[in-house]
Design a protein around this motif. Sequence first.
Motif, PDB file in Angstrom:
ATOM      1  N   LEU A 181       0.826  -1.219   0.000  1.00 14.72           N
ATOM      2  CA  LEU A 181       0.000   0.000   0.000  1.00 14.72           C
ATOM      3  C   LEU A 181       0.858   1.266   0.000  1.00 14.72           C
ATOM      4  O   LEU A 181       0.430   2.306  -0.495  1.00 14.72           O
ATOM      5  N   ASP A 182       2.079   1.146   0.534  1.00 15.19           N
ATOM      6  CA  ASP A 182       3.002   2.291   0.514  1.00 15.19           C
ATOM      7  C   ASP A 182       3.295   2.769  -0.903  1.00 15.19           C
ATOM      8  O   ASP A 182       3.693   3.913  -1.113  1.00 15.19           O
ATOM      9  N   THR A 183       3.151   1.882  -1.889  1.00 13.57           N
ATOM     10  CA  THR A 183       3.445   2.289  -3.275  1.00 13.57           C
ATOM     11  C   THR A 183       2.245   2.984  -3.912  1.00 13.57           C
ATOM     12  O   THR A 183       2.292   3.337  -5.076  1.00 13.57           O
ATOM     13  N   LYS A 184       1.171   3.164  -3.134  1.00 12.53           N
ATOM     14  CA  LYS A 184      -0.081   3.769  -3.626  1.00 12.53           C
ATOM     15  C   LYS A 184      -0.555   3.085  -4.910  1.00 12.53           C
ATOM     16  O   LYS A 184      -0.763   3.723  -5.944  1.00 12.53           O
ATOM     17  N   PRO A 185      -0.769   1.789  -4.832  1.00 11.40           N
ATOM     18  CA  PRO A 185      -1.114   1.055  -6.053  1.00 11.40           C
ATOM     19  C   PRO A 185      -2.620   1.076  -6.335  1.00 11.40           C
ATOM     20  O   PRO A 185      -3.430   1.276  -5.429  1.00 11.40           O
ATOM     21  N   ASP A 186      -2.956   0.865  -7.610  1.00  8.27           N
ATOM     22  CA  ASP A 186      -4.336   0.555  -7.948  1.00  8.27           C
ATOM     23  C   ASP A 186      -4.521  -0.952  -7.968  1.00  8.27           C
ATOM     24  O   ASP A 186      -5.595  -1.460  -7.691  1.00  8.27           O
ATOM     25  N   ILE A 187      -3.412  -1.636  -8.341  1.00  4.81           N
ATOM     26  CA  ILE A 187      -3.465  -3.095  -8.446  1.00  4.81           C
ATOM     27  C   ILE A 187      -2.237  -3.687  -7.761  1.00  4.81           C
ATOM     28  O   ILE A 187      -1.113  -3.209  -7.950  1.00  4.81           O
ATOM     29  N   ILE A 188      -2.466  -4.721  -6.955  1.00  3.69           N
ATOM     30  CA  ILE A 188      -1.351  -5.518  -6.442  1.00  3.69           C
ATOM     31  C   ILE A 188      -1.355  -6.809  -7.256  1.00  3.69           C
ATOM     32  O   ILE A 188      -2.317  -7.575  -7.209  1.00  3.69           O
ATOM     33  N   ALA A 189      -0.285  -7.033  -8.017  1.00  2.00           N
ATOM     34  CA  ALA A 189      -0.212  -8.219  -8.858  1.00  2.00           C
ATOM     35  C   ALA A 189       0.479  -9.335  -8.091  1.00  2.00           C
ATOM     36  O   ALA A 189       1.477  -9.102  -7.402  1.00  2.00           O
ATOM     37  N   VAL A 190      -0.092 -10.536  -8.197  1.00  2.00           N
ATOM     38  CA  VAL A 190       0.510 -11.692  -7.531  1.00  2.00           C
ATOM     39  C   VAL A 190       0.643 -12.846  -8.527  1.00  2.00           C
ATOM     40  O   VAL A 190       0.048 -12.818  -9.603  1.00  2.00           O
ATOM     41  N   GLY A 191       1.431 -13.835  -8.130  1.00  4.18           N
ATOM     42  CA  GLY A 191       1.598 -15.012  -8.979  1.00  4.18           C
ATOM     43  C   GLY A 191       1.455 -16.287  -8.178  1.00  4.18           C
ATOM     44  O   GLY A 191       1.988 -17.323  -8.550  1.00  4.18           O
ATOM     45  N   CYS A 192       0.747 -16.194  -7.054  1.00  2.59           N
ATOM     46  CA  CYS A 192       0.637 -17.335  -6.141  1.00  2.59           C
ATOM     47  C   CYS A 192      -0.716 -17.263  -5.433  1.00  2.59           C
ATOM     48  O   CYS A 192      -1.089 -16.210  -4.917  1.00  2.59           O
ATOM     49  N   PRO A 193      -1.468 -18.363  -5.411  1.00  2.00           N
ATOM     50  CA  PRO A 193      -2.800 -18.326  -4.782  1.00  2.00           C
ATOM     51  C   PRO A 193      -2.746 -18.030  -3.287  1.00  2.00           C
ATOM     52  O   PRO A 193      -3.678 -17.431  -2.743  1.00  2.00           O
ATOM     53  N   PHE A 194      -1.671 -18.441  -2.601  1.00  2.00           N
ATOM     54  CA  PHE A 194      -1.602 -18.178  -1.162  1.00  2.00           C
ATOM     55  C   PHE A 194      -1.293 -16.700  -0.907  1.00  2.00           C
ATOM     56  O   PHE A 194      -1.863 -16.087  -0.003  1.00  2.00           O
ATOM     57  N   CYS A 195      -0.381 -16.138  -1.719  1.00  2.00           N
ATOM     58  CA  CYS A 195      -0.110 -14.699  -1.611  1.00  2.00           C
ATOM     59  C   CYS A 195      -1.410 -13.925  -1.877  1.00  2.00           C
ATOM     60  O   CYS A 195      -1.691 -12.911  -1.239  1.00  2.00           O
ATOM     61  N   MET A 196      -2.186 -14.437  -2.846  1.00  2.00           N
ATOM     62  CA  MET A 196      -3.475 -13.814  -3.179  1.00  2.00           C
ATOM     63  C   MET A 196      -4.362 -13.730  -1.941  1.00  2.00           C
ATOM     64  O   MET A 196      -4.871 -12.656  -1.590  1.00  2.00           O
ATOM     65  N   THR A 197      -4.517 -14.836  -1.257  1.00  2.00           N
ATOM     66  CA  THR A 197      -5.357 -14.871  -0.053  1.00  2.00           C
ATOM     67  C   THR A 197      -4.820 -13.918   1.014  1.00  2.00           C
ATOM     68  O   THR A 197      -5.560 -13.115   1.595  1.00  2.00           O
ATOM     69  N   MET A 198      -3.513 -14.012   1.263  1.00  2.00           N
ATOM     70  CA  MET A 198      -2.903 -13.212   2.325  1.00  2.00           C
ATOM     71  C   MET A 198      -3.039 -11.722   2.049  1.00  2.00           C
ATOM     72  O   MET A 198      -3.378 -10.944   2.941  1.00  2.00           O
ATOM     73  N   LEU A 199      -2.751 -11.320   0.810  1.00  2.00           N
ATOM     74  CA  LEU A 199      -2.769  -9.893   0.499  1.00  2.00           C
ATOM     75  C   LEU A 199      -4.200  -9.364   0.378  1.00  2.00           C
ATOM     76  O   LEU A 199      -4.477  -8.219   0.754  1.00  2.00           O
TER      77      LEU A 199
END
Lengths: 265, 436
Positions: free
Chosen positions: A217-235
């Motif tokens: 969130l510090d990067t002021k994103p519109d989208i957080i891109a992930v490549g892992c289903p667990f990272c997806m859940t966590m984020l």
Amino acid sequence: MADFTFPTVAELIAKGETPDLLFWVGCAGSFDERSQKTTRAICQILTHVNIKFAVLGTEESCTGDPAKRAGNEFLFQMQALTNIDILNNYQIKKIVTACPHCFNTLKNEYPELGGIYEVIHHTQLIQELIDSGKITLKDGGHFKGKRITYHDPCYLGRANNVYEAPRHILEQLDGELVEMKRCKQNGLCCGAGGAQMFKEPEQGTKDINMERTSDALDTKPDIIAVGCPFCMTMLRDGVKLSHQEQSVEVLDIAELTLNAAGITH
Amino acid sequence: MPQIICQILFSLLSIGAIYWFVRNVKKIIRNIRLGKPINRNDQQKKRWITMMKIALGQSKMVTKPIPAMLHLLVYIGFIVINIEVLEIIVDGIIGTHRVFSNLGSFYNFLIGTFECLALGVWLACALFLIRRNVLKIKRFSGIEMTQWPRSDANYILFTEIALMSAFLLMNACDYKLQTIHIQHYTPAGTFPISKWFIQLLPNNINTLIAIERTGWWFHILGIFAFLNYLPYSKHFHILLAFPNTYYSNLNLKGQFSNMTSVTNEVKAILYPNFTPSSTNTAEHFGAKDVQDLNWKSLMDAYTCTECGRCTSVCPANQTGKKLSPRKIMMDTRDRLNEVGKNIDKHGTDFQDGKSLLDNYISREEIWACTTCNACTQICPVNIDPLSIIVELRRYAVMEESQVPHSLNALFNNIENNGAPWKYAPSERLNWAKNSQ
């Protein structure tokens, strides 16, 4: 919707055919509602570029990754040897996975047990498809002017040194790729690895996914891109608990690709 | 004191210092060999390159530029100034004074270089002390940084400052004696640093000689003492960094070790006709104590210099969990030293009823790890705390069945449904149905 087809390996074999590529869906991709979207996106991409692929369907089973990380080598090897029997029986040569944990286990830990395959992560496959011109990510559209940050999954990045393929794809989008202060080799874990996904965290001052979400969130994103289903859940959980879900989307790179390439079928 | 007595005394002290050092190093080697075998003699070319880059070239230090610069200065100073130690030893044994001075202008260059480096080392160590004790940089604290590790770090820095001071003092006196043409102190060497201090020195020749001799003896005895301090200290990394990087894990970080002893048992279950190719079965699975770890993990423990980079990047530690990778390494070393002392005192079969797991490392620590490899990535000398954590987990799971409740549920699910959650294999294609 969806008139894309996804044959199982068993169905292909019954027709006397073999797949060129096995899509290893993974547990999260099979059962987790959010990750099922990623699974469908990958299938749509594979169908779009006419790759002759198949899934194992009901014959797929856990690779054993969480068991191995948690120290249960018995269970891991039971899973691995059973899976290897199935894969070798079907003479599978090449596998794409939607999950860095499956990717790592199949690629690095199955060979010693007799399972030798060419294993790639879906971001590597998408990069190859872009490089060979089989898919083009259209300019503009959904991503124009958007800030996208990418979270490195530990088992894709540090564990397997895949840092560039996902970034290469994101750079093709018309958005702006912004890096977190901790990225690539220094990327912070989302908190799910090592079987943590399936247990309560030990006592501490905060949850790891909140620490990582605040990096993002510090990067002021519109989208957080992930490549892992667990990272997806966590984020996603992190974004929700930070009350940012209205303004920040967490999307898998396969979904971004699908959207940017304008694949609708 | 007559010259010949000085020579004999010096020779005896040198032999004694080297004897004790070798004796203690042998104990450390013995302790490392208590570990289980692991083959790290393959890919020798790659191993040499790894060692050259990471130990000699310090390539993993650069992520933190300021300590990297200071550390490089101390490191180069340590290696180069040791050429001077060689001269001191020869002088001490055969009773000469600056035996290499006949090298002429090259000697001048050498001494000049030593002096500049000595000042550099002095300043770097002073800054290191400030970082530790005044700025109180966060990674130098933590539950494992108790009194001894903190003191150890300070002793090392103070000693290096004292040694460099003695060296410069000795040179300053020598230079002053050279300028007033005292016999024995023939002009040799250039003294770009110590020449600035000669005004502060007394003019009395005998006092000057006394100070010069004191500096000389302090410097060399200090080095002997420091040499013998190394095996007791985290500073031992200056030697072990080289073999430890040579024997690095060259596989991808994601590849965890395969347990062939388990493969045999699993194959016997899955394939009724299976006969194992070898009958070697492990005494037990995983590690409860240090002897159950492989020797590389034990070498890692002696190589650790407690810099705390691993802990500072550990996601569990950063979020307040008890796990600290540095503590894993320090505990392993402390326990191994304890086991070694038991062997010295009571013989190899002695059991003290203690173990690495529980007496040193708690369950809470090992279960907090996300296996993210941040610790192994950051370590400047390729130490691997993760493999120790995994071995301890293997023991807890496979020997004791003592795991957090939710992990038992995970194992049951995988065993029964082939998935970490309670979903049946028949539901595996539901993702496609949901799209309808």
